[in-house]
Design an enzyme around this catalytic site. Structure first.
Site, PDB file in Angstrom:
ATOM      1  CG  ASP A  77      36.413  41.061  45.921  1.00  0.00           C
ATOM      2  OD1 ASP A  77      36.369  40.087  46.406  1.00  0.00           O
ATOM      3  OD2 ASP A  77      37.040  41.961  45.250  1.00  0.00           O
ATOM      4  N   GLY A  90      30.964  34.242  57.576  1.00  0.00           N
ATOM      5  CA  GLY A  90      30.765  34.615  56.211  1.00  0.00           C
ATOM      6  C   GLY A  90      29.357  34.826  56.029  1.00  0.00           C
ATOM      7  CB  SER A 107      31.927  45.237  52.467  1.00  0.00           C
ATOM      8  OG  SER A 107      32.233  43.670  52.807  1.00  0.00           O
ATOM      9  CG  ASN A 144      25.596  40.339  60.553  1.00  0.00           C
ATOM     10  OD1 ASN A 144      26.431  39.545  59.735  1.00  0.00           O
ATOM     11  ND2 ASN A 144      24.456  40.060  60.432  1.00  0.00           N
ATOM     12  CG  ASN A 146      49.142  44.118  52.225  1.00  0.00           C
ATOM     13  OD1 ASN A 146      50.327  44.283  52.589  1.00  0.00           O
ATOM     14  ND2 ASN A 146      48.544  43.002  52.708  1.00  0.00           N
ATOM     15  CG  MET A 147      48.851  47.673  45.042  1.00  0.00           C
ATOM     16  SD  MET A 147      47.301  48.911  45.164  1.00  0.00           S
ATOM     17  CE  MET A 147      48.506  50.384  45.053  1.00  0.00           C
ATOM     18  N   GLY A 169      26.679  34.543  58.966  1.00  0.00           N
ATOM     19  CA  GLY A 169      26.420  35.494  59.789  1.00  0.00           C
ATOM     20  C   GLY A 169      27.612  35.728  60.949  1.00  0.00           C
ATOM     21  CD  GLU A 198      47.497  40.964  56.452  1.00  0.00           C
ATOM     22  OE1 GLU A 198      47.174  40.291  55.395  1.00  0.00           O
ATOM     23  OE2 GLU A 198      47.417  42.185  56.084  1.00  0.00           O
ATOM     24  CG  ASP A 231      39.911  43.304  56.509  1.00  0.00           C
ATOM     25  OD1 ASP A 231      40.357  42.910  57.550  1.00  0.00           O
ATOM     26  OD2 ASP A 231      40.554  43.282  55.446  1.00  0.00           O
TER      27      ASP A 231
HETATM   28  O1  RIB Z   1      41.250  40.905  54.462  1.00  0.00           O
HETATM   29  C1  RIB Z   1      41.530  41.299  53.125  1.00  0.00           C
HETATM   30  C2  RIB Z   1      43.111  41.671  52.913  1.00  0.00           C
HETATM   31  O2  RIB Z   1      44.042  40.616  53.249  1.00  0.00           O
HETATM   32  C3  RIB Z   1      43.553  42.066  51.636  1.00  0.00           C
HETATM   33  O3  RIB Z   1      43.120  43.516  51.288  1.00  0.00           O
HETATM   34  C4  RIB Z   1      45.128  41.725  51.453  1.00  0.00           C
HETATM   35  O4  RIB Z   1      45.836  42.823  51.420  1.00  0.00           O
HETATM   36  C5  RIB Z   1      45.307  41.029  52.895  1.00  0.00           C
HETATM   37  O5  RIB Z   1      46.012  41.641  53.484  1.00  0.00           O
END
Ligand code: RIB
Length: 298
Positions: free
Chosen positions: A238, A215, A274, A268, A13-14, A218, A141, A244
């Site tokens: 952020d 989150g 990140s 972890n 995704n963008m 842990g 997704e 991910d």
């Molecule tokens: O997990 C974060 C991601 O979820 C974002 O980058 C967004 O694109 C969604 O897919």
């Protein structure tokens, strides 16, 4: 040393990111602080996380025939990820995520676009790629039939499968039994366990395959007993993409032969790093950075 091979099949995704002090209520307009377009998508993010740590990553996914599609593919290429299995879908827009950052947290709305054109046929076409990998890493997704096809091909070739069940939906029981590891957050775990009737034994079996990301708190694993691997205290910029990063790092660490607990500790720490930069992929660390944090006390 041979690099481990990880195949990621998933979304790209963008991310359209807005920073605001206050999220507007229904019918209200507020002035936000700043806006960014940043590459994202759970699949692409997890691929980048694994590649930065040192894995050889093949990415199977779909983009639209728009400028975002070109930019997103180029971004993965720059990360050293193999992009020849990405398909461009005509007259379709690339996936986007509208992300609002406010008060140290995020809210995300995804419009899948081309990601939903990733059919089981496209997955099947790439059977050899799946067969040659050490680990197959998936999220939710893309269409569920394509996830199921990927899992059955992986199992046919004895490839380990990690499923990050996000965004959560009810999963076919046949699919669940084939997954080696699930990486839900607390809310996703609840839904995963309530989606079908299970005997106590089946519940226990599923629980042992689950790594629950929590989150800042842990990660919880269930091996011989329940165990919490504590989170690190970090300066949060952020949190988008922390899950991910965990998944990409977990896949990487398992693929180089670490055991479940070692891989979770590594992932972890990677996820903690990140959150210190903007964007889902912005703060994803390399291996040295993770090893340095692992030496630190929480
Ligand atoms: O997990 C974060 C991601 O979820 C974002 O980058 C967004 O694109 C969604 O897919």
């Amino acid at each position: 040393m041979m690099k481990p091979r990880i195949t990621v099949i998933g979304s790209i995704n963008m991310d359209l990111v807005t920073k605001t002090k206050r999220v507007p209520q229904r019918g209200e307009t507020v002035l936000g602080d700043s806006f960014f377009t940043i590459p994202g998508g759970k699949g692409a993010n997890q691929a980048v996380a694994a590649a930065r740590l040192g894995a050889e990553v093949d990415f199977i996914g779909c983009v639209g025939d728009d400028s975002f599609g070109q930019e997103l593919t180029k971004n993965l290429l720059n990360e050293g990820i193999k992009v020849e299995f990405i398909e461009t879908i005509p007259v379709t827009s690339s996936g986007i995520a509208s992300i609002t950052l406010s008060e140290g947290d995020n809210s995300i709305m995804v419009v899948p676009g081309a990601n939903y054109f990733l059919t089981p046929d496209i997955v099947e076409k790439n059977e050899t790629v799946i067969a040659e990998s050490n680990i197959l890493l998936l999220q939710l997704e893309i269409p569920i039939e394509s996830v199921s096809k990927a899992v059955s091909l992986a199992k046919k070739h004895n490839v380990k499968v990690i499923l990050n069940p996000a965004p959560i939906q009810n999963l076919p029981i046949g699919l669940v039994s084939q997954i080696d590891y699930f990486t839900p957050n607390e809310h996703e775990k609840e839904q995963l366990f309530s989606s079908f009737e299970m005997t106590a034994k089946e519940k226990e079996r599923l629980q042992r395959k689950c790594i629950i990301t929590q989150g800042a708190k842990g990660v919880t694993i269930f091996h011989d007993s329940e165990k919490l691997i504590e989170g690190y205290k970090m300066q949060i910029v952020d949190t988008t993409g922390a899950g991910d990063t965990f998944n990409g790092a977990f896949a990487y660490s398992l693929s180089i032969g670490k055991n479940l607990e070692e891989a979770c500790r590594f992932a972890n720490a990677a996820a903690a790093i990140s959150v210190t930069k903007l964007g889902a992929q912005g703060g994803m660390p390399n291996r040295k950075e993770v090893e340095k944090l692992l030496e630190r006390d929480f």
